[in-house]
Design a protein around this motif. Structure first.
Motif, PDB file in Angstrom:
ATOM      1  N   LEU A   1       0.781  -1.325  -0.048  1.00  0.00           N
ATOM      2  CA  LEU A   1       0.053   0.107   0.096  1.00  0.00           C
ATOM      3  C   LEU A   1       0.908   1.154   0.026  1.00  0.00           C
ATOM      4  N   ASP A   2       2.011   1.334   0.752  1.00  0.00           N
ATOM      5  CA  ASP A   2       2.836   2.409   0.947  1.00  0.00           C
ATOM      6  C   ASP A   2       3.337   2.689  -0.633  1.00  0.00           C
ATOM      7  N   ASN A   3       3.784   1.591  -1.199  1.00  0.00           N
ATOM      8  CA  ASN A   3       4.419   1.672  -2.551  1.00  0.00           C
ATOM      9  C   ASN A   3       3.395   2.135  -3.746  1.00  0.00           C
TER      10      ASN A   3
ATOM     11  N   ASP B   1       0.742   4.142  -2.760  1.00  0.00           N
ATOM     12  CA  ASP B   1       0.510   5.510  -2.470  1.00  0.00           C
ATOM     13  C   ASP B   1       1.524   6.277  -3.118  1.00  0.00           C
ATOM     14  N   ALA B   2       2.665   5.927  -3.202  1.00  0.00           N
ATOM     15  CA  ALA B   2       3.923   6.593  -3.575  1.00  0.00           C
ATOM     16  C   ALA B   2       3.840   6.830  -5.155  1.00  0.00           C
TER      17      ALA B   2
ATOM     18  N   VAL C   1       0.846   6.639  -6.819  1.00  0.00           N
ATOM     19  CA  VAL C   1      -0.353   7.443  -7.272  1.00  0.00           C
ATOM     20  C   VAL C   1       0.142   8.752  -6.971  1.00  0.00           C
ATOM     21  N   LYS C   2       0.789   9.304  -6.067  1.00  0.00           N
ATOM     22  CA  LYS C   2       1.402  10.713  -5.660  1.00  0.00           C
ATOM     23  C   LYS C   2       2.276  11.104  -6.890  1.00  0.00           C
TER      24      LYS C   2
END
Length: 132
Positions: A75-77, A79-80, A82-83
């Protein structure tokens, strides 16, 4: 009644706290220390179809913790990524196929492509005006 020849002698090392618990349980059930251990071991093997519940739950907890850690990492990956998409979209050169790809990405992100392209055009004009 069983005699000594019906048993095999074995040495067993247990922590002091557990030793005391076994003695207390033996007294409470009116058995000898040895008889308490034998009764408890036999009970643990009476249902061989599945391991004791506490072992299964401990294993499940460890597996779930590992899976959760992996999911949070993914999820962190995501999220990065998408940002970083808006920056990547601005870096794509103009062209018919590229515009179709941009529209597909914008649709995937849930935004109205026409509105998004209008916003981008207005923003680009403002940037061009500021550079002039």
């Amino acid at each position: 009644m069983a005699n000594q020849d019906d048993f095999i002698r074995t040495a067993l090392r247990v922590p002091p706290d557990l030793h005391k618990q076994i003695h207390d349980a033996a007294r409470a059930s009116n058995r000898t220390f040895n008889a308490e251990i034998v009764a408890r071991l036999q009970a643990s093997f009476s249902d061989q179809s599945s391991p004791p519940k506490y072992q299964a739950s401990e294993i499940s907890i460890k597996i779930n913790q590992k899976l959760l850690a992996e999911m949070f990492s993914k999820l962190d990956n995501l999220d990065a990524e998408v940002k970083a998409l808006p920056v990547k979209l601005r870096q794509i050169p103009e062209g018919t196929k590229v515009i179709k790809d941009k529209i597909a990405i914008i649709k995937h992100l849930g935004e109205d492509p026409t509105n998004a392209m209008k916003k981008r055009t207005i923003r680009k004009k403002k940037e061009d005006d500021q550079e002039s």
